[in-house]
Write a protein that holds these residues in place. Structure first.
Motif, PDB file in Angstrom:
ATOM      1  N   ARG A  67     -91.387  -7.034 -31.966  1.00 53.04           N
ATOM      2  CA  ARG A  67     -90.714  -6.471 -33.142  1.00 53.04           C
ATOM      3  C   ARG A  67     -90.572  -4.956 -33.053  1.00 53.04           C
ATOM      4  N   GLN A  85     -91.275 -16.893 -21.813  1.00 57.33           N
ATOM      5  CA  GLN A  85     -92.553 -16.718 -22.489  1.00 57.33           C
ATOM      6  C   GLN A  85     -93.455 -15.823 -21.662  1.00 57.33           C
ATOM      7  N   LEU A  90     -95.759 -14.613 -26.655  1.00 54.04           N
ATOM      8  CA  LEU A  90     -94.629 -13.767 -27.021  1.00 54.04           C
ATOM      9  C   LEU A  90     -93.465 -13.989 -26.057  1.00 54.04           C
ATOM     10  N   SER A  91     -92.360 -13.295 -26.285  1.00 62.48           N
ATOM     11  CA  SER A  91     -91.184 -13.458 -25.445  1.00 62.48           C
ATOM     12  C   SER A  91     -90.770 -12.131 -24.833  1.00 62.48           C
ATOM     13  N   THR A 206     -83.068 -23.907 -33.227  1.00 65.84           N
ATOM     14  CA  THR A 206     -84.215 -23.003 -33.114  1.00 65.84           C
ATOM     15  C   THR A 206     -85.089 -23.433 -31.951  1.00 65.84           C
ATOM     16  N   ARG A 208     -88.818 -22.543 -30.243  1.00 66.12           N
ATOM     17  CA  ARG A 208     -90.080 -21.895 -30.591  1.00 66.12           C
ATOM     18  C   ARG A 208     -90.972 -21.716 -29.373  1.00 66.12           C
ATOM     19  N   ALA A 211     -95.746 -17.769 -30.136  1.00 66.80           N
ATOM     20  CA  ALA A 211     -95.764 -16.625 -31.047  1.00 66.80           C
ATOM     21  C   ALA A 211     -94.393 -15.958 -31.153  1.00 66.80           C
ATOM     22  N   ALA A 212     -93.338 -16.714 -30.927  1.00 72.71           N
ATOM     23  CA  ALA A 212     -91.972 -16.175 -31.022  1.00 72.71           C
ATOM     24  C   ALA A 212     -91.004 -17.320 -31.262  1.00 72.71           C
ATOM     25  N   ARG A 213     -89.832 -16.982 -31.802  1.00 69.34           N
ATOM     26  CA  ARG A 213     -88.817 -18.029 -31.977  1.00 69.34           C
ATOM     27  C   ARG A 213     -87.419 -17.414 -31.908  1.00 69.34           C
ATOM     28  N   MET A 229     -83.953 -13.472 -33.885  1.00 64.22           N
ATOM     29  CA  MET A 229     -85.231 -13.526 -33.167  1.00 64.22           C
ATOM     30  C   MET A 229     -86.362 -13.269 -34.150  1.00 64.22           C
ATOM     31  N   ASP A 230     -87.293 -14.209 -34.199  1.00 64.49           N
ATOM     32  CA  ASP A 230     -88.430 -14.139 -35.123  1.00 64.49           C
ATOM     33  C   ASP A 230     -87.965 -13.979 -36.565  1.00 64.49           C
ATOM     34  N   THR A 232     -85.187 -12.602 -37.707  1.00 67.26           N
ATOM     35  CA  THR A 232     -84.387 -11.414 -38.014  1.00 67.26           C
ATOM     36  C   THR A 232     -83.109 -11.423 -37.194  1.00 67.26           C
TER      37      THR A 232
END
Length: 324
Positions: A67, A85, A90-91, A206, A208, A211-213, A229-230, A232
């Protein structure tokens, strides 16, 4: 020429290794072990233009995707964006440029072992990144690519003032590699053409990670998939919405690698050689397809369930590597 290039890469790796060892003794190392100075075979064009001869190889840039790194810069100009990943679920993104270069790309972050296998499909690509786990550096040196971190190409990078370090390192691509090589350098195996018969209507998809999407929503007015992303909307620093023409959700094996970040979190390895299932989103429809990449030097072929080639529309392609 290859011998000289390998000698240059050897010198680069020695410098990187020394810098990484220094980093381990000083404050300012990033969470994933990146070096930070504390200051902040089927071809086709993916853009809407005719195929042009290649005058070189692609530029691949590792782009930060937490973020704090958003909004990114220059992401809308990439021909292909790979989402993988990394540690902690996270991504991170790897953007591939061939048909045009934006003025600036970033924020630039560190490389992963999976990147080396993924990039073998291109002819000695240039990889722009900022640091790597120090045990990975010898593998980067041996790989058939041109590694260009800030330590060896300082004139092409700068620290911005819009974000705190390490999320503020940016690349001026033309200072690094000159002009874009052209669409013929995109040896991804992707085919472009009319949509096949079938598919199911799809307005949103979506994907997933732990810890990210990623969410892709079809826009009738733009005839593109809008990226979130996440949760947003993905908009660049220039205010441009990132909107690929094609989204590939490619189901792959994601396993533990031999590497860890400095907190001890294992680095996932995404296997992109082999075969499996995928979903291809185009024209507001979802298609069940099979993917196959026999060897690292091959591109990835996508076929429909009846064995016909899966065509993509012209425009940017996002490939999200989801765990099978």
């Amino acid at each position: 020429m290859r011998h000289m290039a390998r000698m240059r890469r050897g010198a680069m790796t020695a410098a990187l290794l020394a810098a990484t060892m220094t980093c381990s003794l000083l404050a300012g190392c990033t969470r994933d072990g990146a070096i930070d100075d504390g200051r902040g075979r089927t071809q086709g064009p993916s853009q809407d233009q005719d195929s042009t001869p290649s005058s070189g190889s692609v530029l691949a840039v590792k782009i930060d995707n937490v973020r704090a790194a958003r909004p990114q810069t220059g992401l809308e100009a990439a021909d292909v964006v790979y989402a993988e990943q990394v540690e902690g679920g996270l991504s991170r993104l790897m953007a591939v440029y061939a048909t045009r270069f934006p003025k600036v790309i970033g924020p630039v972050r560190s490389a992963r072992e999976s990147d080396l296998e993924l990039l073998r499909q291109f002819d000695e690509p240039t990889l722009a990144f900022s640091g790597a786990q120090h045990k990975l550096l010898p593998l980067i040196n041996k790989a058939p690519l041109h590694a260009q971190p800030p330590e060896t190409a300082s004139g092409a990078y700068y620290r911005g003032t819009d974000k705190p370090p390490p999320h503020n390192l940016y690349l001026r691509p033309q200072r690094l590699v000159g002009s874009a090589p052209g669409s013929a350098a995109l040896t991804t195996g992707f085919r472009f053409g009319p949509a096949p018969a079938g598919g199911s209507p799809e307005t949103s998809r979506t994907v997933r990670f732990p810890a990210a999407r990623f969410t892709f929503t079809w826009s009738d007015s733009r005839q593109r998939w809008l990226v979130d992303m996440d949760g947003t909307p993905t908009v660049t620093t220039e205010g441009k919405k990132v909107a690929p023409a094609t989204v590939v959700v490619q189901y792959v094996k994601v396993r533990a690698s031999q590497f860890h970040d400095f907190l001890g979190n294992n680095t996932p390895y995404t296997e992109t050689v082999g075969s499996g299932k995928a979903k291809v989103l185009r024209d507001g429809r979802a298609f069940d397809v099979n993917w196959a990449r026999p060897s690292a030097t091959d591109g990835t072929e996508f076929t429909t369930t009846d064995g016909a080639p899966m065509n993509f529309p012209r425009g940017q392609v996002w490939v999200v590597f989801a765990k099978a």
